[in-house]
Design an enzyme around this catalytic site. Structure first.
Site, short mmCIF file in Angstrom:
data_model
loop_
_atom_site.label_atom_id
_atom_site.label_comp_id
_atom_site.label_asym_id
_atom_site.label_seq_id
_atom_site.Cartn_x
_atom_site.Cartn_y
_atom_site.Cartn_z
N HIS A 479 0.74 -1.17 -0.01
CA HIS A 479 -0.18 -0.05 0.27
C HIS A 479 0.86 1.32 -0.18
CE1 HIS A 479 -3.61 2.49 1.28
NE2 HIS A 479 -2.53 3.26 1.73
N GLU A 480 1.70 1.33 0.89
CA GLU A 480 2.77 2.62 0.88
C GLU A 480 3.56 2.74 -0.08
OE1 GLU A 480 1.82 4.67 2.75
OE2 GLU A 480 0.32 3.64 4.18
N HIS A 486 3.44 6.66 -6.99
CA HIS A 486 2.67 7.78 -7.37
C HIS A 486 3.65 9.12 -7.31
CE1 HIS A 486 -1.39 10.10 -6.98
NE2 HIS A 486 -1.02 10.12 -8.12
#
Length: 695
Positions: A479-480, A486
């Site tokens: 997730h991180e 991004h």
């Protein structure tokens, strides 16, 4: 005697925050930076930025995009540089001196930004450009930047009269102080409490948990002991596996009481004042509630839209949780237990029920989820999807010896970014997991490569043993890293649109979408290898793990959605309704029919997402709003028949990961997927469209 300008210049020259960094990739020289360097550096940064803003405001030339919007984008470079280093340390490696400075800086930061964001002359220039934007011949990215700049200033109160601006400035300063106090209180409670485990307290605990508990004790100066801390990565596995019901109760109650102990770290009064001030600020800006103000500038747009999504998910999740509750109670009775299921029992008996229904438990797979291998897996997926590669660098300065750094290169071998991984829990770090940056990507004045950070709180292996992750930990890592991608893949011109500078309810899409790769057989078969033997995850265990993924989704969804609903109610009801925070929490949970055996994922007094700052205030729902998109988006790869399909991956890169905030998020999603997301994809992913028996 006052300091002369020559003395000030000499002092500044000795300050590493104010010098050009002679390090690889101009990274912060952490070993040289001391707490006493920060306030003078902030002083200089505030002064520089104020002078830059004054030059824009007083420019005698007619406003144009270059002398106003681009000039704004170029301003504040030193402030961004100093702030990034400071807030990294505040969150990831604080000490009493840093935390004391944080109180001063939060107040000074508000006092610095208030006159800028409410500058009538500056806003007049921006508004003039916004009014005639269609005739300016702007690129798509420039048009987006102009719109976002105008919106940001308008929502900060730049169009208010002088009296209203003065009051807004007071509110902003006070809320900044309160948010800092909230996070310091929470850290204080987390640092002060531990539970020492004696030899008779280890029943049910795995060897890996005990090793991590010993490592946590050694880190706190208690070698040879074993402790449970209030880090989630310590609490949740303890509640899941400890056979000592009395100790589970003690740990659970300490965990949910953080910030609510009536001591110097109590957050109840802080919350009451924050909510009152937020309500007042929304009223000044012309909104009926703070939630209406915050959500106007989001994908959701309105509190009603948020409530609609949450209630759509709440009903089936609650039904599933109640069915699971009854099954857990039956299991207790079957074992001869003469007690009602309590919140500190749920994880323990749910794990037993999962072993029975799916023949799987976390302890079986944990030896295969080695931190180093899962990092490799996250990197490998990024390489296969986006063509980027990772090479560890030992020559980059870091803020703690545990931090690792990798150089990221694009498919042509050109430098793309640096990625810092800070994975282990320690007392100087706040709880949770997050992505941040020391420098954002931009191309305004030459290519600027980003410095991106992931911070987690995994349990460290003892005596040199590797850190072993639970399935939830492994998902958190991916997730991180999705957030990190991004930031690292960002390909925009203007700093304000870089990387994760997007709506809160869109920012979780790249992170939650990336989680899907972590639990794919194609990935686990390669990277889930036993920490002692090196053998791959046996196919039988893999199949049982995949079959068990949807187990306990009622519980997980209920604890999240209830927190999101309480957040929404805090910010839609009058602030007077929550003058007694505990009573308000109780009333709202009764209203939605919260099962007594499940607690909020974040009780109000520890809900840093919404009270340590305002980023997720009225916005905790964002994870679920993004999950509607991520569940639907991964379907594009499934439909292509290849989770690394090159054409789909290229669209994902171009439309989602690299575009930052340079385009409208709905437009970006439709460009990737070819249509709007299908809401039921979320319920299907969580197994909440089926009957409880089917799951």
């Amino acid at each position: 005697m006052s300091e002369t300008s020559a003395q000030a210049e000499a002092r500044n020259f000795a300050n590493p925050l104010l010098k050009a960094w002679q390090t690889p990739f101009e990274t912060p020289p952490f070993a040289e930076i001391q707490p006493e360097h920060f306030l003078p550096a902030f002083e200089q940064a505030f002064a520089d930025h104020s002078a830059e803003i004054a030059a824009i405001t007083h420019d005698p030339a007619l406003p144009d995009f270059a002398n106003t919007i681009t000039a704004l984008e170029r301003s504040g470079k030193l402030l961004s540089k100093v702030s990034a280093v400071f807030y990294d340390l505040v969150s990831a490696h604080s000490n009493p001196a840093i935390l004391e400075i944080d109180k001063e800086v939060s107040l000074r930061m508000a006092r610095h930004w208030n006159p800028i964001m409410m500058n009538a002359v500056l806003f007049g220039r921006i508004a003039m450009l916004h009014e005639k934007r269609a005739s300016l011949g702007l690129t798509g990215e420039q048009m987006r930047l102009l719109e976002r700049t105008y919106t940001r200033f308008r929502r900060a109160g730049a169009g208010l009269d002088d009296a209203a601006k003065a009051r807004m400035a007071e509110i902003n300063e006070r809320v900044a102080h309160l948010g800092t106090s909230f996070s310091h209180h929470l850290l204080g409670d987390e640092q002060e409490w531990t539970l020492e485990l004696g030899d008779g307290d280890l029943a049910g605990l795995s060897d890996t948990f005990v090793a991590a508990a010993r490592a946590a004790a050694a880190e706190r100066g208690k070698p040879g002991k074993a402790i449970v801390t209030l880090s989630r990565s310590s609490v949740e596995p303890f509640l899941q596996s400890s056979a000592r019901r009395d100790l589970r109760e003690k740990v659970y109650k300490a965990f949910v009481a953080r910030g609510d102990n009536g001591n110097a770290n109590d957050n109840n009064e802080t919350i009451v004042e924050i909510l009152k001030l937020r309500e007042e600020s929304a009223g000044i800006l012309g909104y009926p509630t703070y939630a209406a103000y915050r959500l106007e500038d989001s994908m959701a747009k309105t509190p009603e839209a948020v409530r609609g999504l949450l209630e759509r998910v709440w009903k089936p999740a609650r039904e599933r949780a109640l069915a699971d509750r009854d099954a857990l109670q039956e299991l207790i009775a079957e074992e001869g237990g003469n007690f009602a299921l309590a919140p500190w029992d749920w994880r323990y008996y749910a794990e037993k029920l999962r072993q029975r229904r799916a023949n799987f438990d976390d302890a079986a797979i944990k030896p295969y989820l080695v931190l180093g291998h899962m990092i490799e897996a996250a990197f490998d997926c990024a390489t296969r999807l986006f063509g980027i590669t990772f090479e560890e660098r030992k020559d980059i300065p870091v803020w703690h010896p545990d931090v690792r750094v990798w150089e990221v290169k694009d498919r042509n071998g050109q430098h793309k970014a640096l990625f810092y991984g800070d994975y282990f829990a320690r007392s100087s770090k706040r709880s949770g997991a997050w992505m941040t940056s020391l420098r954002d990507q931009q191309r305004l004045d030459g290519d600027v490569a980003p410095l991106v950070i992931n911070v987690c709180n995994f349990a460290k292996g003892a005596d040199g043993a590797p850190s072993l992750l639970s399935p939830d930990d492994a998902r958190t890592l991916f997730h991180e890293f999705g957030h990190a991608l991004h930031g690292m893949l960002s390909d925009v011109t203007y700093p304000s649109l870089s990387g994760t500078s997007v709506f809160t309810d869109f920012v979780e899409l790249p992170s939650q979408l990336y989680e899907h790769w972590q639990e794919r057989p194609e990935v686990l078969q390669r990277f889930a290898r036993h920490y002692q033997t090196g053998e791959s995850l046996p196919d039988d265990l893999l199949q049982r793990f995949l079959a068990a993924r949807r187990f306990n989704q009622g519980f997980a969804t209920v604890e999240f959605v209830s927190s999101a609903l309480v957040d929404l109610e805090f910010h839609t009801q009058p602030a007077a309704a929550s003058r007694d925070v505990r009573a308000f929490e109780k009333q709202e949970l009764e209203k939605i029919g919260m099962p007594a055996e499940i607690s909020l994922r974040h009780r109000p007094t520890q809900f840093g997402h919404i009270f340590s700052g305002d980023h997720y205030a009225s916005g905790y729902y964002s994870y679920m709003w993004s999950e509607v998109m991520d569940a639907d988006a991964f379907g594009a790869f499934e439909e292509a028949g290849d989770i690394f399909d090159p054409a789909t991956a290229k669209r994902l890169h171009d439309d989602i990961y690299s575009s930052g905030g340079s385009r409208d998020p709905e437009e970006a999603y439709v460009a990737f997927r070819g249509r709007e997301p299908e809401p039921d994809a979320l319920l299907r992913r969580r197994g909440l469209l089926e009957t409880p028996e089917a799951a």
